[in-house]
Motif scaffolding. Structure first.
Motif, short mmCIF file in Angstrom:
data_model
loop_
_atom_site.label_atom_id
_atom_site.label_comp_id
_atom_site.label_asym_id
_atom_site.label_seq_id
_atom_site.Cartn_x
_atom_site.Cartn_y
_atom_site.Cartn_z
N ALA A 70 -20.21 30.94 5.63
CA ALA A 70 -21.37 31.55 6.29
C ALA A 70 -22.20 30.50 7.01
O ALA A 70 -22.66 30.72 8.13
N ALA A 71 -22.38 29.35 6.38
CA ALA A 71 -23.17 28.27 6.98
C ALA A 71 -22.49 27.73 8.24
O ALA A 71 -23.17 27.26 9.15
N SER A 72 -21.17 27.82 8.31
CA SER A 72 -20.46 27.32 9.49
C SER A 72 -20.38 28.38 10.59
O SER A 72 -19.74 28.17 11.61
N GLY A 73 -21.04 29.53 10.36
CA GLY A 73 -21.12 30.54 11.41
C GLY A 73 -20.11 31.67 11.30
O GLY A 73 -20.06 32.55 12.16
N ILE A 74 -19.29 31.67 10.27
CA ILE A 74 -18.32 32.75 10.09
C ILE A 74 -19.06 33.97 9.56
O ILE A 74 -19.83 33.87 8.60
N GLY A 75 -18.85 35.11 10.18
CA GLY A 75 -19.53 36.33 9.78
C GLY A 75 -18.97 36.92 8.49
O GLY A 75 -17.92 36.51 8.00
N VAL A 76 -19.68 37.90 7.98
CA VAL A 76 -19.31 38.54 6.72
C VAL A 76 -17.89 39.12 6.80
O VAL A 76 -17.09 38.96 5.88
N THR A 77 -17.56 39.77 7.91
CA THR A 77 -16.22 40.36 8.07
C THR A 77 -15.14 39.29 7.99
O THR A 77 -14.10 39.49 7.35
N GLY A 78 -15.36 38.15 8.62
CA GLY A 78 -14.40 37.05 8.57
C GLY A 78 -14.25 36.50 7.16
O GLY A 78 -13.15 36.14 6.73
N ILE A 79 -15.36 36.43 6.43
CA ILE A 79 -15.32 35.94 5.05
C ILE A 79 -14.53 36.92 4.18
O ILE A 79 -13.68 36.51 3.38
#
Length: 176
Positions: A70-79
């Motif tokens: 999340a801190a690197s900019g990956i959204g919830v869906t990507g996580i």
């Protein structure tokens, strides 16, 4: 005449007991003791002190990875996609594999955006407890799994997305 009086007495005892339990839990919360029935995913109750939560080495790795992504900019869906592709256990699956019993909803067995967002917005992961009816906040009660700066940056990113605020290259905010 006797049964209504007994019922009235029993009801009064029940109310007094409830109030005493609430008072005890509130006192524990004020002291920074964890009062929940189950520690948040990534933590476990300490065997020496059940009012203390400590990192659960296996689950903490997953929680830290969620915050790192999340801190690197990956959204919830990507996580969610990342966690499911790797077959990582959901919080309820992990709890069950560690002895949780009871009638809990397993969902479909996959990570979902709600569970990831719950982790990303739960301040407990910063070492702070927010609990009790009064929502008492006690800082530095246990080892954090994420630093406060990273946690706050992720919350700001969520707020910005919620309000559709976009930062342009010249750092002016534009709302759509």
């Amino acid at each position: 005449v006797r049964v209504p009086l007994i019922n009235l007495f029993n009801e009064q005892v029940s109310i007094e007991t409830k109030l005493k339990v609430e008072e005890l839990l509130d006192m524990k919360a004020q002291r920074g003791e964890f009062i929940g029935p189950r520690a948040p995913f990534g933590y476990q109750k300490s065997s020496e002190n059940p009012g203390q939560i400590i990192p659960d080495s296996a689950a903490a790795i997953i929680v830290r990875k969620i915050f790192e992504m999340a801190a690197s900019g990956i959204g919830v869906t990507g996580i969610v996609r990342y966690l499911n592709e790797r077959g990582l256990p959901t919080p309820i699956q992990y709890a069950r594999s560690n002895g949780l019993s009871g009638n809990f909803d397993n969902g479909n067995g996959n990570w979902n955006s709600r569970s990831v967002k719950y982790i990303l917005t739960n301040r407990t992961y910063t070492g702070m407890l927010v609990q009790g009816k009064e929502k008492r906040v006690i800082e530095a009660t246990h080892e954090p799994l994420v630093d406060s700066g990273t946690f706050d940056a992720i919350q700001k990113a969520f707020q910005a997305r919620a309000y559709n605020v976009v930062l342009h290259r010249d750092n002016r905010q534009t709302t759509f």
